[in-house]
Design a protein around this motif. Structure first.
Motif, short mmCIF file in Angstrom:
data_model
loop_
_atom_site.label_atom_id
_atom_site.label_comp_id
_atom_site.label_asym_id
_atom_site.label_seq_id
_atom_site.Cartn_x
_atom_site.Cartn_y
_atom_site.Cartn_z
N UNK B 6 0.46 -0.96 0.03
CA UNK B 6 0.02 0.30 0.15
C UNK B 6 0.62 0.78 -0.11
N UNK B 7 0.07 2.15 -0.71
CA UNK B 7 1.23 3.31 -0.13
C UNK B 7 0.35 4.71 -0.93
N UNK B 8 0.62 5.75 -0.12
CA UNK B 8 1.78 6.00 0.70
C UNK B 8 1.17 5.40 2.29
N UNK B 9 2.46 5.28 3.29
CA UNK B 9 2.48 4.41 4.35
C UNK B 9 1.82 5.51 5.09
N UNK B 10 1.84 6.31 4.86
CA UNK B 10 0.99 7.84 5.87
C UNK B 10 0.90 8.73 5.05
N UNK B 11 -0.57 9.29 5.28
CA UNK B 11 -0.60 10.65 4.31
C UNK B 11 -1.26 11.46 5.55
N UNK B 12 -1.08 13.41 5.14
CA UNK B 12 -1.69 14.02 5.96
C UNK B 12 -2.71 15.30 4.62
N UNK B 13 -4.20 15.23 5.10
CA UNK B 13 -4.40 16.01 4.18
C UNK B 13 -5.48 16.92 4.87
N UNK B 14 -5.61 18.09 3.53
CA UNK B 14 -7.04 19.51 4.69
C UNK B 14 -7.83 18.58 3.75
N UNK B 15 -9.13 19.70 4.11
CA UNK B 15 -10.66 19.21 3.73
C UNK B 15 -11.00 19.32 2.92
N UNK B 16 -9.80 19.50 2.16
CA UNK B 16 -10.81 20.23 0.28
C UNK B 16 -9.29 19.69 -0.62
N UNK B 17 -8.66 18.51 0.67
CA UNK B 17 -8.07 18.40 -0.54
C UNK B 17 -8.44 16.59 -1.67
N UNK B 18 -7.66 17.11 -3.40
CA UNK B 18 -7.81 15.56 -3.20
C UNK B 18 -6.69 14.33 -3.19
N UNK B 19 -7.32 13.70 -2.40
CA UNK B 19 -6.12 11.95 -3.01
C UNK B 19 -6.17 10.87 -3.00
N UNK B 20 -5.12 9.90 -2.90
CA UNK B 20 -5.74 8.85 -3.81
C UNK B 20 -4.84 7.54 -2.95
N UNK B 21 -5.41 6.68 -2.17
CA UNK B 21 -4.62 5.84 -1.67
C UNK B 21 -4.48 4.79 -2.51
N UNK B 22 -3.33 3.57 -2.44
CA UNK B 22 -2.71 2.76 -3.60
C UNK B 22 -3.00 1.41 -3.19
N UNK B 23 -3.36 0.57 -2.87
CA UNK B 23 -2.92 -1.29 -3.16
C UNK B 23 -2.86 -1.80 -4.44
#
Lengths: 111, 117
Positions: B6-23
């Protein structure tokens, strides 16, 4: 009532002790049962599946009682490395696939 | 090694961000899962993909959007999350036989620890 219930512990036992955990489930549609182990800040890892006839893997023995709707895990001759959280898991097909994890039982084995 | 990464192992994001977790699973399995583990709470199953088809969505808010492009990869797209979404997100895989997931054991990745500020 929670679908899968475990005593959260913690269980504090000395090395060499025998310790037993129980897990109860409420849905009679439950079909398969597992014990997982989760170390602090790590992912769960399968410890053993639980079969109706009971099964043993080294120092670990798992049993299923369908009539009373509980499963158990017995650890003999506890080692320091057995310290972890033990998760009871129940899978079923009830309105679709469901896998229910218990909240876990914490075990500390002391020297 | 579990064969599930899984990546990333750690993630900090704001409430307006868009991010994706990968497996990604290297076990040749045909089913993949997303779980959420919050502090002092049991693992909660979020999504199940069975032969790349989403078969379960356990009342997960639409700010979580899964994607399974093939049987080896699984994504969780995150959008406008809330602080209460901070948790450990675990991916798992299993090998289905006869299309019956309830009999199979699951193998977990190390998780992504997410903090939403």
């Amino acid at each position: 009532r929670k679908e899968v219930e475990q005593d959260p512990g913690p269980f504090n036992v000395p090395e060499g002790a025998t310790v037993a955990f129980n897990c109860t489930y409420s849905n009679s549609a439950s079909q398969s049962f597992f014990w997982y182990r989760q170390d602090c800040r790590k992912e769960p890892k399968l410890l053993m599946s639980v079969y109706s006839s009971g099964n043993e893997d080294g120092r670990f023995t798992a049993q299923l009682n369908r009539a009373s709707q509980y499963i158990s895990l017995l650890i003999r001759d506890s080692k320091l490395s057995d310290s972890a959280t033990y998760l009871c898991v129940v899978n079923m097909m009830s309105g679709g696939f469901k896998t229910i994890f218990g909240a876990g039982t914490r075990l500390f084995v002391k020297a | 090694e579990t064969g599930v990464t899984q990546t990333p192992r750690h993630l900090v994001m704001g409430m307006t961000n868009k991010k994706s977790l990968k497996c990604e699973q290297h076990l040749g399995h045909n089913a993949m899962y997303w779980y959420k583990q919050s502090a002092k709470k049991p693992l909660e199953l979020m999504f199940v993909y069975n032969f790349k088809e989403q078969t379960e969505n356990n009342s997960v808010p639409s700010r979580f959007s899964p994607e399974c492009p093939n049987s080896s990869h699984l994504f969780l797209h995150l959008h406008t999350l809330q602080p209460e979404d901070s948790a450990l997100y675990l991916c798992a895989s299993s090998q289905l036989r006869d299309g019956s997931p309830q009999q199979e054991t699951q193998y977990f990745g190390p998780g992504t620890r997410l903090l939403v500020l």
